[in-house]
Design a protein around this motif. Structure first.
Motif, mmCIF file in Angstrom:
data_model
loop_
_atom_site.group_PDB
_atom_site.id
_atom_site.type_symbol
_atom_site.label_atom_id
_atom_site.label_comp_id
_atom_site.label_asym_id
_atom_site.label_seq_id
_atom_site.Cartn_x
_atom_site.Cartn_y
_atom_site.Cartn_z
ATOM 1 N N UNK A 44 0.828 -1.214 0.000
ATOM 2 C CA UNK A 44 0.000 0.000 0.000
ATOM 3 C C UNK A 44 0.861 1.263 0.000
ATOM 4 N N UNK A 45 1.932 1.254 0.779
ATOM 5 C CA UNK A 45 2.827 2.417 0.831
ATOM 6 C C UNK A 45 3.550 2.601 -0.504
ATOM 7 N N UNK A 46 3.963 1.499 -1.115
ATOM 8 C CA UNK A 46 4.617 1.568 -2.425
ATOM 9 C C UNK A 46 3.665 2.168 -3.450
ATOM 10 N N UNK A 47 2.434 1.721 -3.420
ATOM 11 C CA UNK A 47 1.423 2.236 -4.356
ATOM 12 C C UNK A 47 1.232 3.736 -4.181
ATOM 13 N N UNK A 48 1.163 4.172 -2.942
ATOM 14 C CA UNK A 48 0.973 5.601 -2.668
ATOM 15 C C UNK A 48 2.196 6.415 -3.082
ATOM 16 N N UNK A 50 4.401 5.769 -5.363
ATOM 17 C CA UNK A 50 4.545 5.839 -6.813
ATOM 18 C C UNK A 50 3.345 6.484 -7.506
ATOM 19 N N UNK A 51 2.297 6.785 -6.745
ATOM 20 C CA UNK A 51 1.152 7.504 -7.302
ATOM 21 C C UNK A 51 0.220 6.659 -8.159
ATOM 22 N N UNK A 52 0.203 5.347 -7.926
ATOM 23 C CA UNK A 52 -0.710 4.494 -8.686
ATOM 24 C C UNK A 52 -2.092 4.559 -8.055
ATOM 25 N N UNK A 53 -3.117 4.722 -8.890
ATOM 26 C CA UNK A 53 -4.471 4.844 -8.361
ATOM 27 C C UNK A 53 -5.160 3.500 -8.184
ATOM 28 N N UNK A 54 -4.633 2.447 -8.788
ATOM 29 C CA UNK A 54 -5.269 1.132 -8.648
ATOM 30 C C UNK A 54 -4.225 0.078 -8.295
ATOM 31 N N UNK A 55 -4.700 -1.017 -7.697
ATOM 32 C CA UNK A 55 -3.813 -2.141 -7.402
ATOM 33 C C UNK A 55 -3.313 -2.778 -8.687
ATOM 34 N N UNK A 56 -4.130 -2.753 -9.729
ATOM 35 C CA UNK A 56 -3.716 -3.323 -11.012
ATOM 36 C C UNK A 56 -2.488 -2.596 -11.564
ATOM 37 N N UNK A 78 -5.812 -7.802 5.381
ATOM 38 C CA UNK A 78 -6.270 -6.982 6.504
ATOM 39 C C UNK A 78 -5.461 -5.686 6.588
ATOM 40 N N UNK A 79 -4.119 -5.761 6.413
ATOM 41 C CA UNK A 79 -3.285 -4.552 6.426
ATOM 42 C C UNK A 79 -3.685 -3.614 5.291
ATOM 43 N N UNK A 80 -3.949 -4.162 4.113
ATOM 44 C CA UNK A 80 -4.371 -3.320 2.988
ATOM 45 C C UNK A 80 -5.702 -2.653 3.292
ATOM 46 N N UNK A 81 -6.624 -3.399 3.905
ATOM 47 C CA UNK A 81 -7.925 -2.828 4.264
ATOM 48 C C UNK A 81 -7.732 -1.680 5.264
ATOM 49 N N UNK A 82 -6.842 -1.871 6.226
ATOM 50 C CA UNK A 82 -6.567 -0.829 7.220
ATOM 51 C C UNK A 82 -5.899 0.391 6.594
ATOM 52 N N UNK A 83 -5.122 0.191 5.516
ATOM 53 C CA UNK A 83 -4.432 1.285 4.844
ATOM 54 C C UNK A 83 -5.360 2.094 3.940
ATOM 55 N N UNK A 84 -6.498 1.554 3.583
ATOM 56 C CA UNK A 84 -7.398 2.196 2.629
ATOM 57 C C UNK A 84 -7.779 3.629 3.012
#
Length: 89
Positions: A44-48, A50-56, A78-84
């Protein structure tokens, strides 16, 4: 926060830039990917970062860089859900 990571000769930067792409973005992606692989960044932190809007998008990035991981565990989900909420969801 801005972080200056590299100082190197202009000719070297020119050679790297000739390979294509934005050098700053490539440096960010390389750094972030290594931090993720070492376990210091969550998916989740990597996604944020790098500015990606989707998991895909993130999954495509990881696949392109041969950093595909095993299927997520329930704890991972569960961690991803908490990061949402922190991602604006």
């Amino acid at each position: 926060m801005n972080l200056t990571i590299f100082k190197f000769p202009t000719s070297f930067a020119r050679d790297l830039a000739a390979c294509g792409g934005d050098l700053s973005r490539r440096a960010l992606e390389g750094f972030a990917l290594e931090e993720y692989k070492s376990g210091r960044l969550t998916k989740a932190a990597l996604r944020r970062l790098l500015g990606f809007s989707t998991r895909d998008q993130l999954d495509g990035f990881l696949k392109a860089h041969a950093a595909v991981e095993d299927l997520p565990t329930m704890a991972d989900l569960e961690r991803e859900r908490e990061d949402m909420p922190g991602l604006g969801f």
